[in-house]
Design an enzyme around this catalytic site. Structure first.
Site, PDB file in Angstrom:
ATOM      1  N   SER A   1     -56.402  -0.006 -15.617  1.00 17.79           N
ATOM      2  CA  SER A   1     -57.354  -1.014 -16.091  1.00 17.79           C
ATOM      3  C   SER A   1     -57.493  -0.944 -17.598  1.00 17.79           C
ATOM      4  CB  SER A   1     -58.726  -0.773 -15.459  1.00 17.79           C
ATOM      5  OG  SER A   1     -59.358   0.354 -16.060  1.00 17.79           O
ATOM      6  N   ASP A   2     -57.849  -2.071 -18.204  1.00 16.91           N
ATOM      7  CA  ASP A   2     -58.363  -1.993 -19.566  1.00 16.91           C
ATOM      8  C   ASP A   2     -59.668  -1.210 -19.500  1.00 16.91           C
ATOM      9  OD1 ASP A   2     -58.739  -2.304 -22.267  1.00 16.91           O
ATOM     10  OD2 ASP A   2     -58.446  -4.474 -22.265  1.00 16.91           O
ATOM     11  N   TRP A   3     -60.053  -0.626 -20.618  1.00 19.66           N
ATOM     12  CA  TRP A   3     -61.194   0.282 -20.640  1.00 19.66           C
ATOM     13  C   TRP A   3     -62.479  -0.497 -20.353  1.00 19.66           C
ATOM     14  CZ3 TRP A   3     -56.884   2.374 -20.923  1.00 19.66           C
ATOM     15  CH2 TRP A   3     -56.681   3.740 -21.131  1.00 19.66           C
TER      16      TRP A   3
END
Length: 789
Positions: free
Chosen positions: A252-254
């Protein structure tokens, strides 16, 4: 630091491979050896930058780091917005500059150097490259993306991924998918049609996955068709894994995950950063049976495979040569500079060589001969305080930084006069600690008065171009445009160098200067590169990777960007960038692919061959017809006149770079694989090639096309099945359809009158039971005949 062999900017890095593809011989054995708690832990980060270890397998943690144009490794307080300090690393040209090189070898060289620095820092995966399509010039993160064109973006990204992973460091191509704005980026839902999604926004990712197999793919924050990408099974599993064959890990993106159980079930493998609440949610969901054990095992297995890869490549003795990497950064920056205009003023002559400037594009002109270092002044704060990268998670702490003013003075003499022209720390207006704009402008205008050549540095600051928010407009600051107007009135010649992360509007006052150099963002070596081009030590060869419009209002996405109420409709469809401008024949400031040189090139003797199995092979002779060595970018565009589906007038499908000495010519080949000729068919639910006579055009930009040839391609479209809802118009388009219709309809009044024919041919044939008096049996017999072919 211990010296190492510098990467050759002309070729793909080929350093020693440290078993970057190492995997367990039996991945299922790895998973079966894990406890349930280990599996659950492996689906999330151990902290901000580390993956969990797998103690039962003897595998320790690995570290990931930001770094699409240079490593942003944090040893102190961690963040994903570039706010806190990071270790020193080489800052290479961001994607906006690297894309303008149109050079796979430059992309690979930069990536290979970043990989060396990652290994030296104990980093196993670098979070990049960013490769989203530049749908609108307003996107605040455009500096981190390659292009408005999916072919160019895919080719450069694939070269980047190969260049890094061949050195034993993984990549994380991002942000998958349809993440084309910063406004409401954590929530916005994208409404897009199937063809546009596959042909424009997913195509570059497809290229990278199928050709380079990145170790990881990073999912984006946004939603698509109502479902957040972090738990969008269609994107993460059906398209990415099942259609494209992605073998790596989806991260995932953060902060993108708001439901870890649903995300794991949909195809996400790793939530970043650490989230103990998400871990507990997953633990409970697995216990309830809401998450399949198979899904958990898949995610844990992908994490273990990544641990093995990273640990196999780790080298505690790794080091890199900072000076060698700086030279790679400078070379990439030289290639990135795009010469938009030049009346012969450039290149400037160095001291003692007043005739040196007269051998380029302005050969023999008085302007070129007189534009020497004597009478040269430099204006604009960007000359001494360079804008060389964007703000946000990719912000690099450079190992060194060169400014254009110092580099110009190193060539032309320390006495080259300079005036700031506008205040630092602001792009429009004043700061409390700075002199007034009026006083700075007055000083600069007085310096320029009577100067033979004024080199004026203009551009945008990080306060208007950054991750996290979009731009409000594409204007240069008013104080800078006023400065330009006044300098033009008093200096004999004006050269403008721009620093910006995405396109800016170029009013007539800018397009009318003697020379205009688009510098984009050039990384830590941009100052040297700019001076080298200004004085002809390097011949500019950059090409635009995005169209420069006359006005923001002309851009195809203008009426639809950035949406409202957390929803955005991609209403321009396939017509992004030059596709849209060309479709309506709109005037632009500078077209996609444009870029001038200090020499000239000719393209001739185009030869094109094709086959349904292999695609199109293009060959063309390129000759350097000028007096300087130079690099030409040969661009191949393809169209299908008379296509049955909506298409852009032409699409980039291939390009090649070639370096030639004066008078030298070379035969250049471009391969266009059949995959690049495919269109997405919603009816077929997949990629197809439409049969027909394709046109191939080669040239120096999307609007500078110098030769063309037609070639026949056999399609592989499934024959459509005609039903009672099909129209005579559709039936006639099929082989045998005309005859089948004629045998049924004969002299029916529906088709006797030409005007009635236009109406009747678009009526579903099933309606002819009432309108034409035909029986269902007659109509079905005709349809069966057509469908039998």
């Amino acid at each position: 630091m211990t010296p190492s062999t510098p990467s050759d900017p002309q070729s793909t890095p080929s350093g020693p491979r440290r078993n970057p593809s190492a995997r367990s011989a039996d991945p299922s054995a790895d998973v079966s050896a894990l406890s349930q708690e280990e599996k659950i832990a492996l689906t999330g980060g151990a902290d901000f930058w580390h993956l969990h270890a797998a103690p039962s397998l003897g595998l320790g943690q690995i570290q990931v780091s930001d770094g699409p144009h240079g490593l942003r490794q944090q040893s102190g307080a961690a963040d994903n917005l570039g706010l806190n300090d990071s270790v020193e690393a080489t800052c290479f040209p961001p994607a906006v500059g690297l894309a303008s090189t149109w050079s796979r070898s430059s992309a690979a060289a930069v990536a290979g150097a970043i990989a060396e620095e990652a290994l030296a820092g104990g980093v196993s995966v670098v979070l990049g490259p960013g490769m989203n399509i530049k749908r609108s010039p307003l996107c605040g993160r455009n500096f981190e993306y390659f292009s408005e064109d999916p072919h160019l973006a895919g080719e450069l990204a694939a070269a980047f991924v190969d260049g890094m992973q061949q050195r034993g460091v993984g990549t994380s191509v991002k942000h998958f998918a349809l993440n084309n704005q910063e406004t409401d980026r954590m929530r916005v839902d994208v409404d897009v049609d199937e063809r546009t999604m596959h042909e424009i926004y997913l195509r570059a990712f497809r290229t990278v996955v199928t050709r380079a197999q990145p170790w990881t793919v990073m999912c984006s924050y946004n939603s698509v068709d109502g479902t957040p990408v972090a738990r969008n099974r269609r994107l993460l599993t059906e398209i990415l894994r099942e259609q494209w064959g992605f073998e790596g890990l989806v991260v995932s993106d953060w902060g993108a995950v708001e439901d870890r159980p649903a995300s794991v079930q949909a195809g996400l493998d790793l939530q970043m950063p650490a989230d103990p609440f998400g871990e507990q949610d997953l633990r409970e969901a697995v216990a309830r049976g809401d998450v399949d054990q198979e899904a958990l095992d898949r995610a844990a297995g992908k994490a273990v495979a990544l641990l093995r890869r990273g640990l196999a490549a780790a080298d505690p003795d790794a080091a890199y040569d900072a000076e060698a990497h700086h030279r790679i950064a400078v070379e990439a920056a030289r290639r990135a500079l795009v010469l938009l205009e030049n009346d012969g003023t450039l290149p400037l002559a160095e001291p003692g060589d007043p005739a040196g400037a007269a051998v380029g594009a302005g050969a023999g002109t008085e302007a070129g001969a007189d534009a020497d270092a004597e009478g040269l002044v430099v204006i604009g704060d960007f000359a001494q305080t360079p804008r060389y990268q964007g703000a946000g998670s990719s912000h690099v702490n450079p190992t060194r930084l060169t400014d254009a003013l110092g580099a110009i003075r190193a060539i032309a003499g320390e006495d080259v006069p300079f005036a700031r022209g506008f205040a630092p720390g602001t792009t429009d207006g004043e700061t409390d600690a700075a002199p007034s704009s009026e006083s700075l402008r007055a000083e600069a205008v007085e310096l320029a008065r009577g100067a033979r050549t004024a080199v004026l540095f203009l551009g945008l600051g990080e306060d208007v171009e950054s991750e996290g928010f979009d731009r409000a407009d594409i204007e240069l600051p008013a104080v800078q445009l006023q400065l330009l107007e006044e300098v033009r009135e008093v200096a004999e010649r004006v050269v403008v160098v721009l620093s910006n992360g995405s396109v800016v509007r170029l009013p007539a006052s800018l397009r009318g200067v003697n020379a205009l150099l688009e510098g984009w963002l050039l990384g830590q070596g941009g100052g040297e590169a700019t001076a080298d081009v200004l004085f002809g030590r390097a011949n500019p060869s950059g090409r635009l990777a995005e169209t420069i419009p006359l006005r923001l209002e002309d851009t195809p996405s203008y009426l639809h960007f950035p949406g409202e109420d957390s929803r955005v409709r991609y209403g321009e469809g396939l017509f992004v960038g030059y596709r849209g401008f060309d479709a309506v024949d709109a005037e632009v400031a500078y077209p996609f692919g444009h870029g001038l040189s200090f020499t000239t090139f000719a393209q001739s003797d185009l030869a094109v061959t094709a086959s349904a199995a292999d695609g199109i092979e293009v060959e063309v002779t390129v000759e350097n017809t000028g007096d300087r060595a130079g690099r030409e970018i040969v661009q191949a565009y393809v169209s299908l006149p008379g296509s049955r589906v909506t298409r852009a007038p032409r699409e980039l499908k291939g390009f090649a770079e070639v370096e030639l000495a004066p008078g030298e010519s070379r035969r250049v080949g471009i391969s266009i694989p059949v995959e690049d000729l495919q269109i997405w068919s919603p009816a077929a639910g997949g990629w197809v090639v439409e049969g027909g006579t394709y046109r191939v055009e080669v040239g120096a930009s999307s609007r500078d096309l110098r030769a063309s040839a037609d070639v026949e391609i056999a399609g592989d479209e499934p024959r459509p099945v005609m039903t009672m809802t099909s129209t005579p118009l559709e039936i006639r388009a099929l082989p045998g359809g005309e005859e089948a219709l004629g045998s049924l309809l004969g002299d029916s009044g529906l088709f006797a009158d030409p005007e009635m024919l236009k109406m009747a041919e678009q009526i579903p044939v099933g309606r002819f039971t009432g309108l034409g008096g035909f029986s269902r049996e007659q109509l079905q017999e005709m349809l069966d005949r057509v469908n039998r072919g």
